[in-house]
Design an enzyme around this catalytic site. Structure first.
Site, PDB file in Angstrom:
ATOM      1  CG  ASP A 207      -2.019   1.057   1.108  1.00 59.79           C
ATOM      2  OD1 ASP A 207      -2.648   1.172   0.040  1.00 59.79           O
ATOM      3  OD2 ASP A 207      -2.224   1.792   2.091  1.00 59.79           O
ATOM      4  CB  SER A 231      -5.990   3.317  -0.907  1.00 59.91           C
ATOM      5  OG  SER A 231      -4.591   3.514  -0.908  1.00 59.91           O
ATOM      6  CD  GLN A 281      -4.006   0.984  -3.189  1.00 59.25           C
ATOM      7  OE1 GLN A 281      -3.524   2.099  -3.215  1.00 59.25           O
ATOM      8  NE2 GLN A 281      -3.735   0.099  -2.230  1.00 59.25           N
TER       9      GLN A 281
END
Length: 289
Positions: A207, A231, A281
Site C-alpha cells: 500500500d 486508496s 489498487q
C-alpha cells in the site's frame, strides 16, 4: 540521526490482535502513529487478513483478497475486526471482514483461503536489466538529511527498506513521465516464520507505493502542491509462499486514469525472479486546476 534498532518490531506488535472473549470471531487492533493521524491503509489490510486467518483452523493460506477502503481511520482509536464465515468447502474457505471504528466500517474485505494442492504451475518471468537492491539508493539515502516529520517517519520508523530503481518521487517529479516503476522492498527487521504473517506484511508493504505509477505518468510527485490522494480499493493474489524479510521486487504500471481515479498494478518477484504475488489498487488522485 537516531534510528529505531528494529523498526519492524512495532508493526509486528500492532498485528497481534486481541480476541473478544464475549463475541465469536471478533478481534481488536491498535494502530501505529502516522504523521497524518489517519490509519495507514496497509496496516488495516494486514490486520483484517490476520483476523480472517484466525478463524481458519486447518492451515489453509490466503490466495486472494478484495477490499474497499470506506472511511479514514483514526490512529487514536481501537479498530474492531468482525469476521463472517461465508464458506468452508473441501479446498477453499471464504471470509468477510469488516474493520470498524465508532460502529462504522473503515474497510470491508473478502478473503479466500486454500489448502495446499498440486496443479498447473507456470509464471511470468522478471523483466531483464533491473539492477539489484545493493545498486539502488534507499529512502534513508534520499530523505535522511531532511528535518521534516514525514521524512523522519519514513527513514527512522518505517518498517520496510524501500529502494526505487529509477529514483523516487518523494521530493520532486520524475525525470521522465512514465507509468512504469520498479521498487525493491525488504523488512528492516526479522519476521517470524509464519506464512500467514508474511502474506499480511506483503499487503501492508504494497500500500505504500501502489499509486506512485499514477503520479509518475502524470509527471507529479508526493510534494505536488494541492495533491489529494487516497486508496479506494485493493485486490491481491498470492501465487506462492513469500518472505518479506528477503528482498522483493515490485514491477509496477498504471493502465488507466480518469475521473479523478487511477489504477495501479504490480507483480511481486523474489530476488531470484520467482513471481510470488500480483496486486491492483485503484485510488482517488486529484491535482489542483
Amino acid at each position: 540521526m537516531t534510528i529505531e534498532p528494529d523498526p519492524t518490531a512495532p508493526v509486528l506488535d500492532i498485528l497481534r490482535l486481541e480476541e473478544d472473549p464475549g463475541t465469536p470471531d471478533q478481534f481488536t487492533g491498535r494502530s501505529l502513529p502516522q504523521p497524518s493521524g489517519r490509519v495507514f491503509g496497509g496496516q488495516v489490510l494486514a490486520q483484517a487478513l490476520l483476523a480472517a486467518g484466525r478463524t481458519i483452523s486447518d492451515g489453509r493460506l490466503p490466495h486472494s483478497l478484495h477490499g474497499y477502503f470506506l472511511r479514514a481511520g483514526d490512529v487514536r482509536e481501537p479498530i474492531t475486526f468482525a469476521v463472517e464465515r461465508l464458506r468452508d468447502g473441501r479446498s477453499f474457505s471464504a471470509r468477510r471482514t469488516h474493520a470498524l471504528q465508532g460502529g462504522e466500517a473503515i474497510l470491508s474485505m473478502i478473503t479466500s483461503f486454500q489448502e495446499q494442492q498440486p496443479g498447473l504451475d507456470y509464471a511470468d518471468t522478471v523483466p531483464a536489466g533491473i539492477p539489484g537492491p545493493d545498486e539502488v539508493p534507499s529512502a534513508l539515502d534520499v530523505l535522511g538529511g531532511i528535518d521534516h516529520p514525514v521524512a523522519k517517519f519514513w527513514t527512522q520508523e518505517a518498517a520496510f527498506d524501500v529502494r526505487h530503481v529509477d529514483g523516487s518521487i518523494y521530493l520532486g517529479p520524475p525525470k521522465e513521465a512514465t507509468g512504469q516503476q520498479a521498487v525493491w522492498f525488504r523488512s528492516r527487521g526479522p519476521v517470524p516464520d509464519d506464512q500467514l504473517l508474511h502474506r499480511a506484511l506483503l499487503a501492508y508493504a504494497c500500500d505504500q507505493v501502489m499509486l506512485e505509477p499514477i503520479l509518475r505518468r502524470a509527471g507529479r510527485s508526493w510534494v505536488t502542491r494541492g495533491l489529494s490522494i487516497a486508496s479506494l480499493d485493493h485486490a491481491m493474489w498470492w501465487h506462492r509462499d513469500v518472505r518479506v524479510d528477503d528482498w522483493l521486487l515490485y514491477v509496477q504500471s498504471t493502465p488507466s486514469a480518469q475521473g479523478g481515479r487511477g489504477l495501479g498494478a504490480a507483480r511481486v518477484f523474489t530476488q531470484d525472479g520467482v513471481l510470488v504475488a500480483s496486486v491492483a489498487q485503484e485510488g482517488m488522485v486529484r491535482f489542483p486546476d
